[in-house]
Motif scaffolding. Structure first.
Motif, PDB file in Angstrom:
ATOM      1  N   LEU A  78      32.271 -17.692  10.915  1.00  0.00           N
ATOM      2  CA  LEU A  78      32.892 -18.266   9.720  1.00  0.00           C
ATOM      3  C   LEU A  78      33.196 -17.168   8.713  1.00  0.00           C
ATOM      4  CD1 LEU A  78      33.507 -20.896   7.982  1.00  0.00           C
ATOM      5  CD2 LEU A  78      31.248 -20.507   7.038  1.00  0.00           C
ATOM      6  N   LEU A  79      34.411 -17.172   8.202  1.00  0.00           N
ATOM      7  CA  LEU A  79      34.796 -16.324   7.086  1.00  0.00           C
ATOM      8  C   LEU A  79      35.132 -17.255   5.933  1.00  0.00           C
ATOM      9  CD1 LEU A  79      35.371 -13.453   6.066  1.00  0.00           C
ATOM     10  CD2 LEU A  79      37.734 -13.770   6.817  1.00  0.00           C
ATOM     11  N   LEU A  80      34.408 -17.118   4.839  1.00  0.00           N
ATOM     12  CA  LEU A  80      34.554 -18.002   3.678  1.00  0.00           C
ATOM     13  C   LEU A  80      35.117 -17.197   2.505  1.00  0.00           C
ATOM     14  CD1 LEU A  80      32.112 -20.628   2.392  1.00  0.00           C
ATOM     15  CD2 LEU A  80      32.868 -18.876   0.831  1.00  0.00           C
ATOM     16  N   LEU A  81      36.232 -17.659   1.950  1.00  0.00           N
ATOM     17  CA  LEU A  81      36.835 -17.050   0.765  1.00  0.00           C
ATOM     18  C   LEU A  81      36.424 -17.880  -0.445  1.00  0.00           C
ATOM     19  CD1 LEU A  81      40.462 -16.556   2.146  1.00  0.00           C
ATOM     20  CD2 LEU A  81      38.543 -14.953   2.245  1.00  0.00           C
ATOM     21  N   LEU A  82      35.777 -17.252  -1.418  1.00  0.00           N
ATOM     22  CA  LEU A  82      35.306 -17.978  -2.594  1.00  0.00           C
ATOM     23  C   LEU A  82      36.164 -17.646  -3.811  1.00  0.00           C
ATOM     24  CD1 LEU A  82      33.035 -19.865  -3.717  1.00  0.00           C
ATOM     25  CD2 LEU A  82      31.938 -17.757  -4.524  1.00  0.00           C
ATOM     26  N   TYR A  83      36.592 -18.693  -4.493  1.00  0.00           N
ATOM     27  CA  TYR A  83      37.352 -18.587  -5.730  1.00  0.00           C
ATOM     28  C   TYR A  83      36.518 -19.176  -6.868  1.00  0.00           C
ATOM     29  CZ  TYR A  83      41.566 -17.723  -2.968  1.00  0.00           C
ATOM     30  OH  TYR A  83      42.496 -17.188  -2.115  1.00  0.00           O
ATOM     31  N   VAL A  84      36.688 -18.640  -8.070  1.00  0.00           N
ATOM     32  CA  VAL A  84      36.084 -19.223  -9.265  1.00  0.00           C
ATOM     33  C   VAL A  84      37.167 -20.018  -9.963  1.00  0.00           C
ATOM     34  CG1 VAL A  84      35.082 -18.731 -11.526  1.00  0.00           C
ATOM     35  CG2 VAL A  84      34.339 -17.438  -9.529  1.00  0.00           C
ATOM     36  N   CYS A  85      36.819 -21.215 -10.406  1.00  0.00           N
ATOM     37  CA  CYS A  85      37.763 -22.092 -11.113  1.00  0.00           C
ATOM     38  C   CYS A  85      37.062 -22.658 -12.345  1.00  0.00           C
ATOM     39  CB  CYS A  85      38.225 -23.212 -10.190  1.00  0.00           C
ATOM     40  SG  CYS A  85      39.419 -24.331 -10.943  1.00  0.00           S
ATOM     41  N   ARG A  86      37.640 -22.411 -13.509  1.00  0.00           N
ATOM     42  CA  ARG A  86      37.064 -22.901 -14.758  1.00  0.00           C
ATOM     43  C   ARG A  86      37.893 -24.016 -15.398  1.00  0.00           C
ATOM     44  NH1 ARG A  86      33.092 -19.301 -16.790  1.00  0.00           N
ATOM     45  NH2 ARG A  86      32.973 -17.392 -15.571  1.00  0.00           N
ATOM     46  N   ARG A  87      39.066 -24.301 -14.831  1.00  0.00           N
ATOM     47  CA  ARG A  87      39.937 -25.352 -15.383  1.00  0.00           C
ATOM     48  C   ARG A  87      40.465 -26.234 -14.259  1.00  0.00           C
ATOM     49  NH1 ARG A  87      43.953 -22.268 -19.422  1.00  0.00           N
ATOM     50  NH2 ARG A  87      43.063 -23.260 -21.260  1.00  0.00           N
ATOM     51  N   TRP A  88      40.342 -27.531 -14.460  1.00  0.00           N
ATOM     52  CA  TRP A  88      40.868 -28.518 -13.523  1.00  0.00           C
ATOM     53  C   TRP A  88      41.093 -29.803 -14.292  1.00  0.00           C
ATOM     54  CZ3 TRP A  88      35.939 -26.537 -13.446  1.00  0.00           C
ATOM     55  CH2 TRP A  88      34.920 -27.415 -13.810  1.00  0.00           C
ATOM     56  N   ARG A  89      41.798 -30.713 -13.652  1.00  0.00           N
ATOM     57  CA  ARG A  89      42.070 -32.021 -14.260  1.00  0.00           C
ATOM     58  C   ARG A  89      41.309 -33.085 -13.485  1.00  0.00           C
ATOM     59  NH1 ARG A  89      46.287 -29.101 -13.846  1.00  0.00           N
ATOM     60  NH2 ARG A  89      47.170 -30.084 -12.014  1.00  0.00           N
ATOM     61  N   GLY A  90      40.675 -33.992 -14.229  1.00  0.00           N
ATOM     62  CA  GLY A  90      39.909 -35.069 -13.622  1.00  0.00           C
ATOM     63  C   GLY A  90      38.415 -34.783 -13.665  1.00  0.00           C
ATOM     64  N   GLU A  91      37.664 -35.810 -13.350  1.00  0.00           N
ATOM     65  CA  GLU A  91      36.204 -35.717 -13.298  1.00  0.00           C
ATOM     66  C   GLU A  91      35.788 -35.709 -11.825  1.00  0.00           C
ATOM     67  OE1 GLU A  91      32.526 -35.211 -14.801  1.00  0.00           O
ATOM     68  OE2 GLU A  91      34.348 -35.388 -16.008  1.00  0.00           O
ATOM     69  N   PRO A  92      35.111 -34.653 -11.372  1.00  0.00           N
ATOM     70  CA  PRO A  92      34.739 -34.588  -9.952  1.00  0.00           C
ATOM     71  C   PRO A  92      33.920 -35.807  -9.508  1.00  0.00           C
ATOM     72  CG  PRO A  92      34.330 -32.476 -11.020  1.00  0.00           C
ATOM     73  CD  PRO A  92      34.665 -33.463 -12.107  1.00  0.00           C
ATOM     74  N   ARG A  93      34.345 -36.355  -8.369  1.00  0.00           N
ATOM     75  CA  ARG A  93      33.646 -37.481  -7.741  1.00  0.00           C
ATOM     76  C   ARG A  93      33.379 -37.125  -6.287  1.00  0.00           C
ATOM     77  NH1 ARG A  93      36.257 -42.427  -7.178  1.00  0.00           N
ATOM     78  NH2 ARG A  93      38.170 -41.348  -6.664  1.00  0.00           N
ATOM     79  N   PRO A  94      32.224 -37.500  -5.744  1.00  0.00           N
ATOM     80  CA  PRO A  94      31.902 -37.153  -4.346  1.00  0.00           C
ATOM     81  C   PRO A  94      32.579 -38.094  -3.342  1.00  0.00           C
ATOM     82  CG  PRO A  94      30.073 -38.341  -5.311  1.00  0.00           C
ATOM     83  CD  PRO A  94      31.100 -38.166  -6.411  1.00  0.00           C
ATOM     84  N   LEU A  95      33.819 -37.792  -2.963  1.00  0.00           N
ATOM     85  CA  LEU A  95      34.554 -38.661  -2.038  1.00  0.00           C
ATOM     86  C   LEU A  95      34.074 -38.519  -0.592  1.00  0.00           C
ATOM     87  CD1 LEU A  95      38.185 -38.246  -3.434  1.00  0.00           C
ATOM     88  CD2 LEU A  95      36.474 -39.989  -4.010  1.00  0.00           C
ATOM     89  N   HIS A  96      33.601 -37.341  -0.211  1.00  0.00           N
ATOM     90  CA  HIS A  96      33.144 -37.110   1.162  1.00  0.00           C
ATOM     91  C   HIS A  96      31.739 -36.527   1.214  1.00  0.00           C
ATOM     92  CE1 HIS A  96      37.097 -38.015   2.775  1.00  0.00           C
ATOM     93  NE2 HIS A  96      37.617 -37.224   1.860  1.00  0.00           N
ATOM     94  N   ALA A  97      31.082 -36.408   0.084  1.00  0.00           N
ATOM     95  CA  ALA A  97      29.745 -35.816   0.015  1.00  0.00           C
ATOM     96  C   ALA A  97      28.727 -36.893  -0.344  1.00  0.00           C
ATOM     97  CB  ALA A  97      29.710 -34.702  -1.032  1.00  0.00           C
ATOM     98  N   THR A  98      27.474 -36.599  -0.055  1.00  0.00           N
ATOM     99  CA  THR A  98      26.397 -37.513  -0.404  1.00  0.00           C
ATOM    100  C   THR A  98      26.150 -37.521  -1.907  1.00  0.00           C
ATOM    101  OG1 THR A  98      25.390 -37.091   1.739  1.00  0.00           O
ATOM    102  CG2 THR A  98      23.985 -38.096   0.078  1.00  0.00           C
ATOM    103  N   GLY A  99      26.343 -36.366  -2.539  1.00  0.00           N
ATOM    104  CA  GLY A  99      26.127 -36.273  -3.978  1.00  0.00           C
ATOM    105  C   GLY A  99      26.666 -34.979  -4.535  1.00  0.00           C
ATOM    106  N   LEU A 100      26.681 -34.897  -5.854  1.00  0.00           N
ATOM    107  CA  LEU A 100      27.109 -33.713  -6.578  1.00  0.00           C
ATOM    108  C   LEU A 100      26.026 -33.334  -7.569  1.00  0.00           C
ATOM    109  CD1 LEU A 100      30.757 -34.744  -7.608  1.00  0.00           C
ATOM    110  CD2 LEU A 100      30.074 -33.392  -5.614  1.00  0.00           C
TER     111      LEU A 100
END
Length: 128
Positions: A78-100
């Motif tokens: 596995l090669l994982l590319l990580l980005y930092v994000c400080r701005r987005w629109r909406g409130e994160p909801r766990p659509l495919h995860a058990t929790g956040l």
């Protein structure tokens, strides 16, 4: 190759999601993201994954490349590319995860995380 985001809130915390039962590494806490589709740019893949997994929207200009991780996973690499994000629109909801959960980088050491995510903690602690 996969992409992931370190979503950082105004308190310097990072959003992690918990992998659901029935999937590899179930129960582990990870950065949101996913696979890059053939012909897809990494930033476009991450924007798509954030919409699919968390129901949030981000612009390419808000994604800052941070680092990468490399890890062996049973029968593949596995090669994982990580980005930092400080701005987005909406409130994160766990659509495919058990929790956040929102955590500070130093708190991540106490959480069970996938092998590719764990080495990124120190860098995030220095960046945030």
């Amino acid at each position: 190759m996969v992409v992931a985001a370190a979503l950082v809130d105004d308190q310097g915390r990072i959003l992690l999601q918990q992998r659901p039962p029935g999937r590899p590494m179930a129960g582990l806490w990870e950065f949101p993201g996913g696979k890059i589709e053939p012909g897809e740019r990494p930033e476009a893949a991450l924007i798509r994954e954030l919409e699919e997994e968390l129901d949030i929207s981000a612009d390419t200009a808000c994604l800052s490349p941070a680092t990468f991780a490399s890890a062996d996973l049973e029968e593949r690499h596995l090669l994982l590319l990580l980005y930092v994000c400080r701005r987005w629109r909406g409130e994160p909801r766990p659509l495919h995860a058990t929790g956040l959960q929102w955590v500070r980088p130093d708190q991540m050491h106490d959480l069970p995380m996938p092998p590719a995510d764990r080495p990124l903690i120190g860098l995030l602690d220095a960046l945030i």
